[in-house]
Design a protein around this motif. Structure first.
Motif, PDB file in Angstrom:
ATOM      1  N   ARG A 153       0.969  -1.450  -0.151  1.00 39.42           N
ATOM      2  CA  ARG A 153       0.456   0.281   0.236  1.00 39.42           C
ATOM      3  C   ARG A 153       0.979   1.431  -0.147  1.00 39.42           C
ATOM      4  O   ARG A 153       1.722   1.579   0.554  1.00 39.42           O
ATOM      5  CB  ARG A 153      -0.714   0.121   1.222  1.00 39.42           C
ATOM      6  CG  ARG A 153      -1.407   0.984   1.130  1.00 39.42           C
ATOM      7  CD  ARG A 153      -2.667   1.343   2.521  1.00 39.42           C
ATOM      8  NE  ARG A 153      -2.127   0.599   3.538  1.00 39.42           N
ATOM      9  CZ  ARG A 153      -3.031  -0.072   5.072  1.00 39.42           C
ATOM     10  NH1 ARG A 153      -4.634  -0.013   4.460  1.00 39.42           N
ATOM     11  NH2 ARG A 153      -1.946  -0.394   6.100  1.00 39.42           N
ATOM     12  N   LEU A 154       0.082   1.994  -1.091  1.00 35.20           N
ATOM     13  CA  LEU A 154       1.240   3.483  -1.070  1.00 35.20           C
ATOM     14  C   LEU A 154       0.547   4.448  -0.090  1.00 35.20           C
ATOM     15  O   LEU A 154      -0.182   4.523   1.007  1.00 35.20           O
ATOM     16  CB  LEU A 154       0.984   3.612  -2.870  1.00 35.20           C
ATOM     17  CG  LEU A 154       1.397   3.132  -3.090  1.00 35.20           C
ATOM     18  CD1 LEU A 154       0.277   4.255  -4.526  1.00 35.20           C
ATOM     19  CD2 LEU A 154       2.830   3.584  -3.787  1.00 35.20           C
ATOM     20  N   SER A 178       3.843   9.538  -0.015  1.00 30.90           N
ATOM     21  CA  SER A 178       4.806   9.150  -1.052  1.00 30.90           C
ATOM     22  C   SER A 178       5.340  10.497  -2.293  1.00 30.90           C
ATOM     23  O   SER A 178       4.274  11.127  -2.168  1.00 30.90           O
ATOM     24  CB  SER A 178       3.664   8.180  -1.488  1.00 30.90           C
ATOM     25  OG  SER A 178       4.051   6.557  -1.217  1.00 30.90           O
ATOM     26  N   HIS A 207      -1.672  -4.336  -4.103  1.00 33.76           N
ATOM     27  CA  HIS A 207      -2.280  -3.251  -2.996  1.00 33.76           C
ATOM     28  C   HIS A 207      -3.850  -3.080  -3.368  1.00 33.76           C
ATOM     29  O   HIS A 207      -3.470  -2.342  -4.444  1.00 33.76           O
ATOM     30  CB  HIS A 207      -2.006  -2.983  -1.562  1.00 33.76           C
ATOM     31  CG  HIS A 207      -2.868  -2.626  -0.394  1.00 33.76           C
ATOM     32  ND1 HIS A 207      -4.121  -1.880   0.010  1.00 33.76           N
ATOM     33  CD2 HIS A 207      -2.654  -3.566   0.813  1.00 33.76           C
ATOM     34  CE1 HIS A 207      -4.749  -2.073   0.943  1.00 33.76           C
ATOM     35  NE2 HIS A 207      -3.082  -3.763   1.637  1.00 33.76           N
ATOM     36  N   THR A 266      -4.828  -7.882  -7.533  1.00 31.17           N
ATOM     37  CA  THR A 266      -4.493  -6.869  -6.131  1.00 31.17           C
ATOM     38  C   THR A 266      -4.751  -8.510  -4.787  1.00 31.17           C
ATOM     39  O   THR A 266      -5.455  -9.423  -4.818  1.00 31.17           O
ATOM     40  CB  THR A 266      -5.904  -6.521  -5.948  1.00 31.17           C
ATOM     41  OG1 THR A 266      -7.656  -6.724  -6.304  1.00 31.17           O
ATOM     42  CG2 THR A 266      -5.860  -5.105  -7.415  1.00 31.17           C
ATOM     43  N   LEU A 284       5.767   6.886  -8.321  1.00 27.77           N
ATOM     44  CA  LEU A 284       4.961   5.697  -8.637  1.00 27.77           C
ATOM     45  C   LEU A 284       5.138   5.902 -10.365  1.00 27.77           C
ATOM     46  O   LEU A 284       5.665   4.898 -10.422  1.00 27.77           O
ATOM     47  CB  LEU A 284       3.351   6.693  -8.997  1.00 27.77           C
ATOM     48  CG  LEU A 284       2.810   5.448  -8.364  1.00 27.77           C
ATOM     49  CD1 LEU A 284       0.956   6.876  -8.175  1.00 27.77           C
ATOM     50  CD2 LEU A 284       2.073   4.140  -8.401  1.00 27.77           C
ATOM     51  N   GLU A 332      -6.059  -0.884  -2.068  1.00 27.75           N
ATOM     52  CA  GLU A 332      -5.967   0.414  -2.487  1.00 27.75           C
ATOM     53  C   GLU A 332      -5.276   1.400  -3.133  1.00 27.75           C
ATOM     54  O   GLU A 332      -4.972   2.314  -3.230  1.00 27.75           O
ATOM     55  CB  GLU A 332      -6.035   0.946  -0.969  1.00 27.75           C
ATOM     56  CG  GLU A 332      -6.685   0.530   0.210  1.00 27.75           C
ATOM     57  CD  GLU A 332      -6.299   0.872   1.709  1.00 27.75           C
ATOM     58  OE1 GLU A 332      -6.158   1.291   2.040  1.00 27.75           O
ATOM     59  OE2 GLU A 332      -7.678  -0.087   3.034  1.00 27.75           O
ATOM     60  N   SER A 333      -4.330   0.437  -3.755  1.00 29.52           N
ATOM     61  CA  SER A 333      -3.339   1.312  -4.310  1.00 29.52           C
ATOM     62  C   SER A 333      -3.523   1.116  -6.283  1.00 29.52           C
ATOM     63  O   SER A 333      -3.175   1.685  -6.580  1.00 29.52           O
ATOM     64  CB  SER A 333      -1.969   1.074  -4.030  1.00 29.52           C
ATOM     65  OG  SER A 333      -1.772   1.384  -3.028  1.00 29.52           O
ATOM     66  N   GLN A 345      -4.194   3.389  -8.651  1.00 29.96           N
ATOM     67  CA  GLN A 345      -2.877   4.470  -8.709  1.00 29.96           C
ATOM     68  C   GLN A 345      -1.820   3.750  -9.966  1.00 29.96           C
ATOM     69  O   GLN A 345      -1.134   4.755 -10.288  1.00 29.96           O
ATOM     70  CB  GLN A 345      -2.282   4.955  -7.422  1.00 29.96           C
ATOM     71  CG  GLN A 345      -3.300   5.815  -6.764  1.00 29.96           C
ATOM     72  CD  GLN A 345      -2.536   6.217  -5.107  1.00 29.96           C
ATOM     73  OE1 GLN A 345      -2.902   5.407  -4.023  1.00 29.96           O
ATOM     74  NE2 GLN A 345      -2.657   7.064  -5.137  1.00 29.96           N
TER      75      GLN A 345
END
Length: 495
Positions: free
Chosen positions: A212-213, A217, A250, A347, A222, A252-253, A256
């Motif tokens: 997870r980022l 960050s 992850h 994921t 990225l 949640e990331s 992105q």
């Protein structure tokens, strides 16, 4: 197998047995010759890579740079004085010395024919081995150039180069010593007769894990991740032993990461994948893996085993596949070792979920990206991967994912040296009695004592009760004192 080749194999076995290839000055001389011939033939080898493998000019240059850099390092480490001092120190301080395994048989692969030939050859030379190199038939221009140049420069009694026979024919000939070692790039041979050094990252290939980022960050992080992933997946058409075709991110990331990856692919390949903007990558040739890739795409399109986010179109006129990104792949698809410009993205919800997913995949190399050092260390130690890279995918890992092909310990036998001073040695019976007398009669197992269970259970309760009692007494005292003070003031001034 021709009689000439049989004679050469016997000569190689003799050179390994009589110690010719282990002499320090001989090793240094052969490594210098190897570097010089490769350096002088750079233009020829580069053109051969373009013709046979279908690499771009920049990709061919990268393979040559990686190869020449390795040989140069081995030449520097082969200095006679340095090697002699190192061997003496190891023998005296550690009681160890190293001996080459004898004959090393190298089977190169067509995806990186120069590196997969020269890297194990140079390392085997530096460790005192004779070498038999089996050059790939599917890259005739490269194999011919290497065979001509190397056979003319290196010692012909210690090193053999041929593309006329297969590994199975060499093994059946019976001309190899029993201590020989096989260095194989590509599918594993069906043999248990000799030790095998396999350049492979498990049956599923390497895997990338992106944690997870963090909110903190930096914006360019990225883009950096996407650049490394694109290079690892699409460089040299995604056909190298360490090419990565699987990313677990992850949940949640993932949006992105996919957005950054799409931007990187557009920047790298432009609108036409056949005309890359930066010259290091292009759509991968599917001449050798055409049927496998077509079956993979049909399983996605027709059987719903994933969703194509980018690419997925096979251009029949050039027989190539543009860079393809597939999301939500099935477990069956995720387990496959893809050979081509294909990237699968899955994921995970937690580290435990990621470990469970990794356990379903035979991937012995893991590239982990995380902004937290503690998370990197946790994932590295808890995963079942043999080799873990943190926040990086080095170019060398694409050619040699475990780093085993360029590790000297892979080509030597550890030997132990024990020295006893005779003047101080006691007779056997006396030594045995003294040794027995020095041994304790019994041993005790001392467990670490836990704290008293009653205190452990009731300690906090006792503390709180004590504090409560003290607080109650103070409040009661203050209340009683206040009541007396109010009575005194009332009697003194109001009565």
């Amino acid at each position: 197998m021709s009689n000439d080749l049989k004679v050469q194999l016997k000569a190689v076995a003799t050179a390994a047995a009589d110690g010719t290839v282990a002499f320090p000055r001989f090793k240094q001389e052969q490594l210098v010759k190897l570097y010089n011939v490769l350096s002088n033939q750079r233009a020829t080898l580069e053109e051969a890579l373009l013709a046979d493998v279908g690499l771009t000019k920049s990709e061919a240059e990268i393979e040559l740079v990686e190869t020449l850099s390795l040989v140069k390092r081995l030449v520097e480490e082969s200095d006679f004085k340095l090697q002699t001092e190192k061997a003496e120190k190891q023998l005296r301080e550690k009681g160890k010395f190293y001996r080459g395994k004898g004959v090393v048989v190298v089977r190169a692969e067509n995806a990186a024919p120069i590196w997969s030939t020269i890297a194990p050859l140079a390392t085997a030379i530096s460790t005192g081995n004779a070498v038999v190199c089996l050059l790939p038939e599917s890259t005739p221009t490269v194999s011919s150039a290497l065979q001509t140049a190397l056979a003319a420069s290196l010692n012909r009694f210690a090193y053999v180069f041929t593309s006329a026979v297969s590994l199975s024919e060499i093994l059946k000939s019976g001309n190899l010593p029993s201590t020989s070692t096989l260095v194989v790039s590509g599918p594993s041979p069906q043999t248990l007769e000799y030790p095998l050094l396999l350049n492979q990252a498990g049956s599923s290939g390497p895997t990338i894990l992106i944690d997870r980022l963090l909110p903190s960050s930096p914006p360019h992080l990225l883009a950096h991740y996407a650049r490394l992933i694109a290079r690892a997946s699409f460089h040299a058409q995604g056909r190298l032993p360490g090419s990565v075709h699987r990313v677990i991110v992850h949940q949640e990331s993932v949006e992105q990461v996919l957005a950054a990856l799409q931007a990187e692919i557009r920047s790298t390949f432009g609108d036409d994948a056949e005309k890359p903007s930066n010259g290091w990558a292009r759509s991968g040739s599917v001449r050798k893996e055409k049927q496998d890739l077509k079956h993979l795409l049909s399983s996605v399109n027709e059987m719903g085993q994933g969703k194509i986010l980018i690419g997925g179109a096979v251009k029949r006129e050039v027989d190539s596949l543009s860079p393809t990104v597939i999301t939500e792949p099935s477990l069956e698809l995720l387990r496959k070792d893809v050979r081509g410009p294909v990237l699968l993205v899955q994921t995970f919800a937690s580290h435990e979920d990621a470990f469970y997913l990794l356990d379903q995949i035979d991937s012995s190399v893991l590239h982990v990206f995380s902004g937290e050092t503690a998370a990197l260390e946790y994932i590295a130690t808890e995963s079942t991967a043999v080799t873990v890279y943190g926040n990086n995918i080095p170019m060398s890992a694409l050619y040699d994912p475990h780093g085993a092909l360029i590790k000297a310990s892979s080509y030597v036998t550890d030997c132990n040296f024990h020295l006893t001073t005779l003047s101080n040695r006691l007779p056997t019976s006396q030594l045995a009695r003294l040794s027995l007398a020095a041994l304790p009669k019994s041993l005790a197992y001392n467990r670490t004592k836990f704290s008293n269970s009653i205190l452990r259970v009731f300690f906090l309760q006792g503390v709180f009760l004590s504090l409560g009692t003290v607080a109650t007494a103070l409040l009661a005292g203050l209340g009683f004192g206040g009541w007396l003070a109010v009575g005194w003031i009332k009697g003194r001034y109001f009565v």
